[in-house]
Scaffold this motif. Structure first.
Motif, short mmCIF file in Angstrom:
data_model
loop_
_atom_site.label_atom_id
_atom_site.label_comp_id
_atom_site.label_asym_id
_atom_site.label_seq_id
_atom_site.Cartn_x
_atom_site.Cartn_y
_atom_site.Cartn_z
N ILE A 327 1.06 -1.85 0.02
CA ILE A 327 -0.25 -0.02 0.34
C ILE A 327 1.28 1.31 -0.10
O ILE A 327 0.58 2.57 -1.04
CB ILE A 327 -1.13 0.35 1.31
N ALA A 328 1.58 1.16 0.61
CA ALA A 328 2.99 2.96 0.93
C ALA A 328 3.03 3.03 -0.07
O ALA A 328 3.84 4.07 -0.66
CB ALA A 328 4.05 2.87 2.15
N GLN A 329 3.28 2.28 -1.34
CA GLN A 329 3.70 2.46 -2.95
C GLN A 329 3.06 3.04 -3.81
O GLN A 329 3.56 2.67 -5.11
CB GLN A 329 4.57 1.04 -3.81
N ARG A 330 1.59 2.58 -3.18
CA ARG A 330 0.32 3.04 -3.96
C ARG A 330 -0.07 4.25 -3.91
O ARG A 330 1.31 5.52 -3.33
CB ARG A 330 -0.63 2.09 -3.74
N GLY A 331 -1.21 4.75 -4.36
CA GLY A 331 -1.67 5.96 -3.46
C GLY A 331 -2.85 6.59 -3.64
O GLY A 331 -3.91 5.54 -3.37
N ALA A 332 -3.44 7.49 -2.97
CA ALA A 332 -4.70 8.34 -2.42
C ALA A 332 -5.86 7.52 -4.14
O ALA A 332 -6.67 7.92 -3.69
CB ALA A 332 -5.03 9.15 -2.55
N ASP A 333 -4.29 7.41 -5.80
CA ASP A 333 -5.59 7.65 -6.25
C ASP A 333 -6.12 5.63 -7.86
O ASP A 333 -6.39 5.34 -8.21
CB ASP A 333 -5.14 7.99 -7.52
N ASP A 334 -5.35 5.27 -6.92
CA ASP A 334 -4.62 3.76 -7.10
C ASP A 334 -6.07 2.89 -6.51
O ASP A 334 -6.64 3.16 -5.14
CB ASP A 334 -3.77 3.03 -6.41
N PRO A 335 -7.09 2.49 -6.90
CA PRO A 335 -8.45 1.61 -6.07
C PRO A 335 -7.23 0.18 -5.47
O PRO A 335 -7.97 -0.66 -4.96
CB PRO A 335 -8.95 0.83 -7.89
N GLN A 336 -6.30 -0.32 -6.02
CA GLN A 336 -5.98 -1.33 -5.59
C GLN A 336 -5.16 -0.65 -3.95
O GLN A 336 -5.20 -2.27 -2.84
CB GLN A 336 -4.39 -2.14 -6.02
N ALA A 337 -4.66 0.26 -3.38
CA ALA A 337 -4.96 0.27 -2.27
C ALA A 337 -6.38 0.59 -1.74
O ALA A 337 -5.85 0.66 0.27
CB ALA A 337 -4.87 2.34 -1.88
N TRP A 338 -7.23 1.32 -1.84
CA TRP A 338 -8.10 1.20 -1.21
C TRP A 338 -9.36 -0.05 -0.71
O TRP A 338 -9.77 -0.67 -0.41
CB TRP A 338 -9.32 1.73 -1.79
N PHE A 339 -8.81 -1.21 -2.29
CA PHE A 339 -9.42 -2.77 -2.04
C PHE A 339 -7.93 -2.94 -0.65
O PHE A 339 -9.06 -3.76 0.30
CB PHE A 339 -8.60 -3.40 -3.14
N LEU A 340 -7.03 -2.83 -0.74
CA LEU A 340 -6.38 -3.85 0.67
C LEU A 340 -6.40 -3.48 2.19
O LEU A 340 -6.43 -3.61 2.94
CB LEU A 340 -5.02 -3.59 0.55
N PHE A 341 -7.05 -2.06 1.75
CA PHE A 341 -7.47 -0.96 2.96
C PHE A 341 -9.48 -1.46 3.68
O PHE A 341 -9.12 -1.94 4.62
CB PHE A 341 -7.82 1.00 3.07
N ALA A 342 -9.69 -1.66 2.91
CA ALA A 342 -11.34 -2.36 2.49
C ALA A 342 -11.57 -3.96 3.50
O ALA A 342 -11.86 -4.31 4.39
CB ALA A 342 -12.24 -2.11 1.39
N GLU A 343 -10.07 -4.33 2.85
CA GLU A 343 -10.24 -6.08 3.13
C GLU A 343 -9.64 -6.07 4.62
O GLU A 343 -10.42 -7.26 5.51
CB GLU A 343 -9.28 -6.87 2.07
N ALA A 344 -8.34 -5.34 4.29
CA ALA A 344 -7.99 -5.52 5.90
C ALA A 344 -8.58 -4.68 7.07
O ALA A 344 -8.85 -6.15 7.72
CB ALA A 344 -6.46 -4.40 6.44
N SER A 345 -9.68 -4.08 6.71
CA SER A 345 -10.47 -3.57 7.40
C SER A 345 -12.05 -4.62 8.05
O SER A 345 -12.08 -5.04 8.97
CB SER A 345 -11.24 -2.13 7.29
N ARG A 346 -12.12 -5.38 7.42
CA ARG A 346 -12.77 -6.26 7.16
C ARG A 346 -12.60 -7.44 8.66
O ARG A 346 -12.94 -7.91 9.07
CB ARG A 346 -13.29 -7.28 6.13
N LEU A 347 -11.07 -7.49 8.31
CA LEU A 347 -10.44 -9.20 8.62
C LEU A 347 -10.45 -8.22 10.74
O LEU A 347 -10.18 -8.98 11.22
CB LEU A 347 -8.69 -9.23 8.21
N MET A 348 -10.53 -7.05 10.82
CA MET A 348 -10.25 -6.43 12.33
C MET A 348 -11.50 -6.55 12.74
O MET A 348 -11.23 -7.00 13.54
CB MET A 348 -9.43 -4.92 11.45
N TYR A 349 -11.71 -6.17 12.09
CA TYR A 349 -13.39 -5.62 12.46
C TYR A 349 -13.82 -7.18 12.76
O TYR A 349 -14.46 -7.49 14.03
CB TYR A 349 -14.44 -5.35 11.72
N ALA A 350 -13.85 -8.63 11.76
CA ALA A 350 -14.40 -9.82 13.01
C ALA A 350 -13.66 -9.84 13.76
O ALA A 350 -14.27 -10.74 14.50
CB ALA A 350 -13.70 -10.69 11.04
#
Length: 603
Positions: A327-350
């Motif tokens: 994620i650090a090699q990506r940026g705020a305009d990169d959909p893969q960065a937000w995808f990683l954030f979303a999936e990591a969030s789901r795991l954390m919340y679980a």
């Protein structure tokens, strides 16, 4: 545990990060294109207070960032008189209870982190509301033994937990205070008597469609005297609150937990409909708790938050999950960065939703949840597309066998940050639960409805949840105030947000922008919110570009307009020797700065 010392590797990491200014410039350009703005910095509109800046006037570094200009000024006034950061924090809290009564107040609870500049130590304080001794299974059942509708539960006398805010500040001020307690009340007393101007945001809550807005106490309090309700621009006075604060200024926090105020609280919770069972013994027996902070290294910093029943473990796990991706090699305009954030969030919340509760009543596997091997095993579950089913909780070391949680935590709350001229800092998250708490008022302040933060809906027949209601127990909290320390253990930042269960996601998004994409703090705060939990992907959908939303949808992340309130992120961050501060543009927040004190000035 106290904050951990940095290894030489983390110091080198901080150096490497500082050596690539071109990456930050690229990130800024990408964010401008991503948001479709000519410039990314949030600009004040009309008479709206400024909400971002670099450095503070006068150069002392002392400042207050809070959700309302009068609250920020109240804290700055105390700092000008020689008060400490903790002294100022109490003044901020008292004023917030007046000017932002929908979000926090002395009838609620508070958690905070304190940084002592002389020792470099971080201390945690937990003043989460507590269930009365009589609470237990069936606390929110109707006469037929069926769980109440949530709206009915929130307005009931049983929704109110024993408030912890004043006990928390009284405890913290024993170590971090400088001025006499009674001197911290004057500013709010005067404002309560003379009145203040209702903001547009407060007007929206006064005229809101949520259950508390129609309660008798709320409508009576905001009556405009002409058969309607107050609107933006009107003056609101609260002489009852001024009288309460005079009582507390003279009698200390004990005057809240014993005597006339305590009797009034018990009586109001005992009123129909659905009276509660709080007693004077419940109030007198309440104790705030000093705790060791929960800290872990991240990107050359030490990131500190609070242990359970707060959700600092969730924020730290989320960042650890992200830190092993690209994620650090990506940026705020990169959909893969937000995808990683979303999936990591789901795991954390679980994990958080399954295991985090009051550690006095349930075993919380904090170390197991943050163990590098366990985090890596969870990260390995992130595939090329989002799973259609909600992620299951893992089994970290030390995890008890508890069933899945059914907590439904609404948005509310406020966050603020204070730094004094000596470099001491406080990061505070404070709440009365949902807007206007239970909708019940006592002597000028609203009572919380925090007990609806328990997993009390027993329709699924699964007893033993970590966050199940019990007498004397504190409900799980999503509040996660943060302090950041640099490689030498010095203060490098402070951050936090309201938002109910969305708080860890709001903070995680901001840390991603700040530490991974090198954005200025205000731009990291202003990034679109995305809260991925279970099967839902809530967020500020309209603030993501159509192309980015399409790319996320192709990855199984369909962002839709979220539920609950907006974030209210407030924070500071030290970059290249200069302090940045930011107040969330979604709210009324700003910063205030004390006038420099002369060298011979004394408290």
């Amino acid at each position: 545990m106290p904050y951990l010392a940095f290894s030489s590797d983390t110091r080198r990491s901080a150096g490497r990060r500082a050596a690539h200014p071109h990456r930050r410039a690229g990130a800024l350009l990408c964010l401008a294109l991503f948001l479709g703005l000519a410039g990314c910095r949030a600009e004040p509109a009309g008479d709206r207070p400024p909400q971002a800046a670099v450095a503070a006037p006068g150069g002392s570094g002392a400042l207050v960032v809070a959700a309302h200009p009068l609250a920020a000024k109240a804290g700055a006034d105390v700092l000008e008189r020689g008060g400490s950061a903790m002294d100022a924090a109490l003044a901020v809290q008292l004023m917030l209870g007046l000017v932002e009564p929908q979000s926090s107040g002395i009838g609620g609870g508070t958690v905070l982190l304190a940084y002592d500049a002389r020792s470099g130590q971080v201390s945690g304080y937990i003043g989460r509301e507590q269930a009365p001794a009589a609470a237990g299974p069936g606390w929110f059942d109707d006469a037929q033994g069926q769980p109440l509708a949530r709206a009915d539960a929130m307005l009931s006398g049983r929704a109110t937990g024993v408030p912890g805010t004043l006990a928390t500040f009284a405890l913290a001020l024993q170590e971090h205070g400088r001025l006499p307690w009674a001197q911290l009340f004057d500013g709010t007393i005067a404002t309560a008597e003379h009145g203040f101007t209702v903001t547009k945001r407060l007007e929206q809550h006064i005229h809101g469609r949520f259950p508390q807005a129609s309660s008798a106490d709320v409508r009576r309090f905001f009556d405009d005297g002409h058969g309607g309700l107050l609107q933006a621009g009107d003056t609101l006075r609260n002489p009852a609150y001024a009288a309460t604060l005079r009582t507390l200024a003279a009698g200390g926090a004990d005057a809240f937990y014993r005597g006339a105020l305590a009797r009034a609280i018990v009586a109001r919770t005992a009123d129909a409909p659905r009276p509660g069972a709080m007693t004077l013994d419940d109030l007198e027996g309440y104790r705030a708790e000093k705790v060791a902070p929960l800290c872990r290294p991240l990107r050359g910093y030490q990131l500190c938050s609070l242990p359970p029943p707060a959700s600092g473990v969730g924020v730290l796990q989320l960042m650890a999950l992200l830190d092993g991706t690209d994620i650090a090699q990506r940026g705020a305009d990169d959909p893969q960065a937000w995808f990683l954030f979303a999936e990591a969030s789901r795991l954390m919340y679980a994990d958080r939703d399954r295991y985090v509760g009051d550690p006095r009543f349930t075993e919380v596997p904090v170390e197991g949840l943050l163990a590098p091997g366990y985090v890596a095993s969870r990260r390995a579950l992130i595939g090329p597309r989002a799973a259609t089913a909600a992620p299951a909780a893992g089994r970290p070391a030390g995890a008890p066998a508890v069933p899945a949680d059914t907590t439904d935590e609404p948005g509310g709350t406020s966050h603020f940050v204070v730094v004094d001229a000596d470099g001491n800092a406080v990061s505070v998250t404070t709440t009365i639960e949902s807007f206007f708490g239970s909708g019940r008022m006592v002597e000028g302040f609203f009572l919380n409805n925090q007990l609806t933060d328990f997993a009390w809906d027993r329709k699924d027949g699964r007893p033993g949840m970590a966050n199940a209601i019990a007498g004397g127990k504190r409900p799980r909290s999503s509040m996660s105030p943060l302090l950041l320390l640099d490689g030498d253990g010095r203060l490098a930042g402070a951050l936090g947000s309201p938002g109910g269960s969305a708080i860890p996601a709001y903070i995680g998004k901001t840390l991603a922008g700040l530490l991974y994409w090198d954005l200025p703090l205000d731009q990291a705060v202003a990034l679109p919110n995305l809260v991925a939990r279970g099967t839902r992907f809530d967020g500020e959908a309209e603030r993501f570009s159509p192309a980015l939303r399409t790319a996320l949808r192709e990855r199984g992340v369909d962002v839709r307009a979220g539920s609950g309130e907006d974030s209210g992120l407030h924070g500071i961050f030290l970059r290249d020797g200069r302090w940045e501060w930011a107040a969330d543009p979604r709210r009324d927040g700003t910063a205030a700065f004390p006038a420099p004190r002369t060298p011979d000035a004394t408290p």
